[in-house]
Design an enzyme around this catalytic site. Structure first.
Site, PDB file in Angstrom:
ATOM      1  CG  HIS A  11      42.615  32.730  45.676  1.00 48.46           C
ATOM      2  ND1 HIS A  11      42.933  32.414  44.367  1.00 48.46           N
ATOM      3  CD2 HIS A  11      41.579  31.921  45.997  1.00 48.46           C
ATOM      4  CE1 HIS A  11      42.124  31.459  43.929  1.00 48.46           C
ATOM      5  NE2 HIS A  11      41.287  31.128  44.903  1.00 48.46           N
ATOM      6  CD  GLN A  47      38.863  33.378  43.900  1.00 45.47           C
ATOM      7  OE1 GLN A  47      38.498  33.546  45.052  1.00 45.47           O
ATOM      8  NE2 GLN A  47      38.466  32.341  43.189  1.00 45.47           N
ATOM      9  CB  CYS A 103      39.510  27.229  42.640  1.00 47.93           C
ATOM     10  SG  CYS A 103      39.918  28.980  42.706  1.00 47.93           S
ATOM     11  CG  LEU A 104      33.985  30.203  42.811  1.00 47.97           C
ATOM     12  CD1 LEU A 104      33.465  31.430  43.561  1.00 47.97           C
ATOM     13  CD2 LEU A 104      32.833  29.456  42.144  1.00 47.97           C
ATOM     14  CG  HIS A 122      41.044  27.788  48.338  1.00 50.47           C
ATOM     15  ND1 HIS A 122      41.012  26.691  47.500  1.00 50.47           N
ATOM     16  CD2 HIS A 122      40.588  28.830  47.576  1.00 50.47           C
ATOM     17  CE1 HIS A 122      40.579  27.058  46.306  1.00 50.47           C
ATOM     18  NE2 HIS A 122      40.312  28.349  46.319  1.00 50.47           N
ATOM     19  CD  GLU A 123      38.738  31.824  49.417  1.00 52.18           C
ATOM     20  OE1 GLU A 123      39.266  32.472  48.500  1.00 52.18           O
ATOM     21  OE2 GLU A 123      37.895  30.927  49.209  1.00 52.18           O
ATOM     22  N   GLY A 172      33.677  30.664  49.292  1.00 55.00           N
ATOM     23  CA  GLY A 172      34.643  31.705  49.620  1.00 55.00           C
ATOM     24  C   GLY A 172      35.024  32.474  48.373  1.00 55.00           C
TER      25      GLY A 172
HETATM   26  O1  GNR Z   1      33.519  27.392  46.361  1.00 56.19           O
HETATM   27  C1  GNR Z   1      34.598  26.900  46.681  1.00 56.19           C
HETATM   28  N1  GNR Z   1      34.628  25.644  47.171  1.00 56.19           N
HETATM   29  C2  GNR Z   1      35.758  25.069  47.726  1.00 56.19           C
HETATM   30  C3  GNR Z   1      35.743  23.697  47.934  1.00 56.19           C
HETATM   31  C4  GNR Z   1      36.823  23.072  48.490  1.00 56.19           C
HETATM   32  C5  GNR Z   1      37.916  23.809  48.861  1.00 56.19           C
HETATM   33  C6  GNR Z   1      37.958  25.171  48.649  1.00 56.19           C
HETATM   34  C7  GNR Z   1      36.882  25.799  48.087  1.00 56.19           C
HETATM   35  S1  GNR Z   1      36.909  27.511  47.869  1.00 56.19           S
HETATM   36  C8  GNR Z   1      35.852  27.656  46.478  1.00 56.19           C
HETATM   37  C9  GNR Z   1      35.605  29.118  46.152  1.00 56.19           C
HETATM   38  C10 GNR Z   1      36.908  29.745  45.712  1.00 56.19           C
HETATM   39  O2  GNR Z   1      37.435  29.536  44.664  1.00 56.19           O
HETATM   40  N2  GNR Z   1      37.499  30.524  46.575  1.00 56.19           N
HETATM   41  O3  GNR Z   1      38.694  31.059  46.289  1.00 56.19           O
HETATM   42 NI    NI Z   2      39.625  29.743  44.874  1.00 57.48          NI
END
Ligand code: GNR
Ligand code: NI
Length: 170
Positions: A138, A51, A92-93, A134-135, A46
């Protein structure tokens, strides 16, 4: 298409609250294409516009094994959340190398606009439910580490500062 630069925690710009998209036009289509390319290249499941330092409510997600099921969520909203929670080891990236357990509602109902600007709804569970929440965090200026204890956040910031100092010493 273009690869976009991903901001890293604790960059202040990750705390900005994204604005709703008023019209889904070519500018948004290009942003989505660039975000998808950036997500697949990372690789990640995601990516939120926040980001990549674009503070508009745009998210791309692909939780499929074959990486052939791109979901585009513009102005996403959680309509309902289950009472039962699940724990997932999140990453998270924007916080590379850090993984920790976060509790969230196990299932959510989501409404968003598609690339044609049309509203649609879906139910999510498993990794998709985790990822949607999670998104949207953000877009609201929140990184998953803010769900961890204050002690863990303090230790993480100290560790990242130390790593940064070591990088600057060479
Ligand atoms: O790539 C991603 N893997 C992930 C793994 C577990 C819970 C959430 C994520 S999202 C993350 C990509 C990201 O940072 N999205 O904002
Ligand atoms: Ni993230």
């Amino acid at each position: 298409m273009a690869l976009l630069t991903i901001l890293h925690y604790p960059d202040k710009r990750l705390r900005k609250i994204a604005k709703r998209v008023a019209v889904v036009d070519d500018r948004i289509h290009k942003l989505v294409a660039d975000m998808a390319q950036t997500m697949y290249e990372a690789p990640g499941v995601g990516l939120a516009a926040t980001q990549v330092d674009v503070h508009e409510r745009v998210v791309v997600i692909d939780v499929s094994e074959e990486k052939n099921d791109l979901r585009v969520l513009i102005n996403p909203e959680i309509l309902a959340s289950s009472d039962d929670q699940n724990t997932y080891e999140e990453g998270c990236l924007s916080v590379p190398g850090v993984y920790d357990e976060v509790d969230r509602p196990a299932r959510v109902r989501v409404r968003a606009l598609d690339l044609a600007g049309q509203p649609y709804e879906f139910d999510a569970d498993g990794l998709l439910a985790v990822c949607v929440q999670h998104e949207i965090d953000h877009l609201n200026g929140k990184v998953f580490v803010q769900h961890l204890s204050t002690l863990k956040q303090t230790r993480l910031k100290a560790r990242l500062r130390k790593e940064q100092r070591e990088l600057e010493r060479v």
